[in-house]
Write a protein that holds these residues in place. Sequence first.
Motif, PDB file in Angstrom:
ATOM      1  N   ASP A  16     -21.536  -9.646   9.273  1.00 55.76           N
ATOM      2  CA  ASP A  16     -21.863  -8.229   9.441  1.00 55.76           C
ATOM      3  C   ASP A  16     -20.912  -6.911   9.848  1.00 55.76           C
ATOM      4  OD1 ASP A  16     -24.122  -6.124  10.291  1.00 55.76           O
ATOM      5  OD2 ASP A  16     -23.106  -6.283  12.157  1.00 55.76           O
ATOM      6  N   GLU A  17     -19.823  -7.712  10.635  1.00 52.89           N
ATOM      7  CA  GLU A  17     -18.809  -6.758  10.908  1.00 52.89           C
ATOM      8  C   GLU A  17     -17.843  -6.636   9.666  1.00 52.89           C
ATOM      9  OE1 GLU A  17     -17.822  -8.047  15.457  1.00 52.89           O
ATOM     10  OE2 GLU A  17     -16.929  -9.331  13.956  1.00 52.89           O
ATOM     11  N   PHE A  18     -17.849  -7.522   8.741  1.00 46.62           N
ATOM     12  CA  PHE A  18     -16.982  -7.577   7.448  1.00 46.62           C
ATOM     13  C   PHE A  18     -17.790  -6.476   6.618  1.00 46.62           C
ATOM     14  CE2 PHE A  18     -16.486  -8.701   3.131  1.00 46.62           C
ATOM     15  CZ  PHE A  18     -15.058  -9.203   3.178  1.00 46.62           C
ATOM     16  N   ASP A  19     -19.009  -6.671   6.475  1.00 44.47           N
ATOM     17  CA  ASP A  19     -19.603  -5.899   5.467  1.00 44.47           C
ATOM     18  C   ASP A  19     -19.847  -4.113   6.135  1.00 44.47           C
ATOM     19  OD1 ASP A  19     -20.318  -7.893   4.039  1.00 44.47           O
ATOM     20  OD2 ASP A  19     -22.426  -8.134   4.799  1.00 44.47           O
ATOM     21  N   ARG A  20     -19.772  -4.394   7.394  1.00 46.29           N
ATOM     22  CA  ARG A  20     -19.702  -2.927   7.807  1.00 46.29           C
ATOM     23  C   ARG A  20     -18.415  -2.261   7.607  1.00 46.29           C
ATOM     24  NH1 ARG A  20     -19.839  -2.594  13.965  1.00 46.29           N
ATOM     25  NH2 ARG A  20     -20.178  -4.720  13.725  1.00 46.29           N
ATOM     26  N   LEU A  21     -17.384  -2.951   7.715  1.00 48.15           N
ATOM     27  CA  LEU A  21     -16.106  -2.037   7.613  1.00 48.15           C
ATOM     28  C   LEU A  21     -15.866  -2.126   5.895  1.00 48.15           C
ATOM     29  CD1 LEU A  21     -13.664  -4.436   9.781  1.00 48.15           C
ATOM     30  CD2 LEU A  21     -14.067  -2.063   9.842  1.00 48.15           C
ATOM     31  N   LEU A  22     -16.393  -2.949   5.077  1.00 49.38           N
ATOM     32  CA  LEU A  22     -16.268  -2.413   3.727  1.00 49.38           C
ATOM     33  C   LEU A  22     -16.970  -1.444   3.434  1.00 49.38           C
ATOM     34  CD1 LEU A  22     -15.260  -3.997   1.045  1.00 49.38           C
ATOM     35  CD2 LEU A  22     -17.300  -5.535   1.096  1.00 49.38           C
ATOM     36  N   TYR A  23     -18.226  -1.295   3.805  1.00 45.14           N
ATOM     37  CA  TYR A  23     -19.036  -0.234   3.703  1.00 45.14           C
ATOM     38  C   TYR A  23     -18.510   1.261   3.981  1.00 45.14           C
ATOM     39  CZ  TYR A  23     -23.158   2.887   3.490  1.00 45.14           C
ATOM     40  OH  TYR A  23     -24.075   3.872   3.209  1.00 45.14           O
ATOM     41  N   HIS A  24     -17.908   1.211   5.166  1.00 41.06           N
ATOM     42  CA  HIS A  24     -17.595   2.429   6.061  1.00 41.06           C
ATOM     43  C   HIS A  24     -16.187   2.685   5.542  1.00 41.06           C
ATOM     44  CE1 HIS A  24     -21.241   1.796   8.616  1.00 41.06           C
ATOM     45  NE2 HIS A  24     -21.244   3.018   8.654  1.00 41.06           N
ATOM     46  N   LEU A  25     -15.543   2.024   4.934  1.00 40.27           N
ATOM     47  CA  LEU A  25     -13.888   2.603   4.665  1.00 40.27           C
ATOM     48  C   LEU A  25     -13.676   2.556   3.102  1.00 40.27           C
ATOM     49  CD1 LEU A  25     -12.047   0.279   7.167  1.00 40.27           C
ATOM     50  CD2 LEU A  25     -12.427   2.646   7.504  1.00 40.27           C
TER      51      LEU A  25
END
Length: 188
Positions: A16-25
């Motif tokens: 989930d953290e990986f996906d969030r960073l990938l999406y937000h940056l």
Amino acid sequence: MAQEIEIEYKNMLTKDEFDRLLYHLPFPEYSQTQTNYYFETTDFALKKNGCALRIREKNGVYQLTLKEPHKDGLLETHDSLTKEEVRNWMQGNIIAKTHTTKQLKNKSISTQNLHYYGRLTTKRHELKNANIVIVLDYSTFNGKEDYELEVEATSQEIGIQAFESLLKEHDIQQRDTPNKIERFFQTI
């Protein structure tokens, strides 16, 4: 360049953290795949010296890298390899290379004592800024998978500030994060 100092900060991530960073940056849409082939002696002389030795294949290019402790991070010593040399290394026919062999000899480690232990494959997303590179890695090895954030920097001050800011801004807990080769050897 045969040598460089690597300054990086790492943190294991949940999916989930990986996906969030990938999406937000603003990462590029596609990842690059790279494979690390790991070598060590049977008595773990490299590990005892705080070192790691790998061959990395990326886009059909092979690079041998010895990582050693350094006061500012890690000292990386590199040599290029051909595909045929990599095959030989993996089959136990180690061909000494100029720069890495010199560093190994300084630690009283003979290339003839090196053995191939296995590989780790990473799908890497990189985002480059002026003084930092933000990296998201999804790695698979020995039936395991993990997610990791790396911040590579030009100085320790810049690196730690960017790393801590990124974790705080995205509400990610800082975790003890062994490097890839350590995680790989934990699964053997």
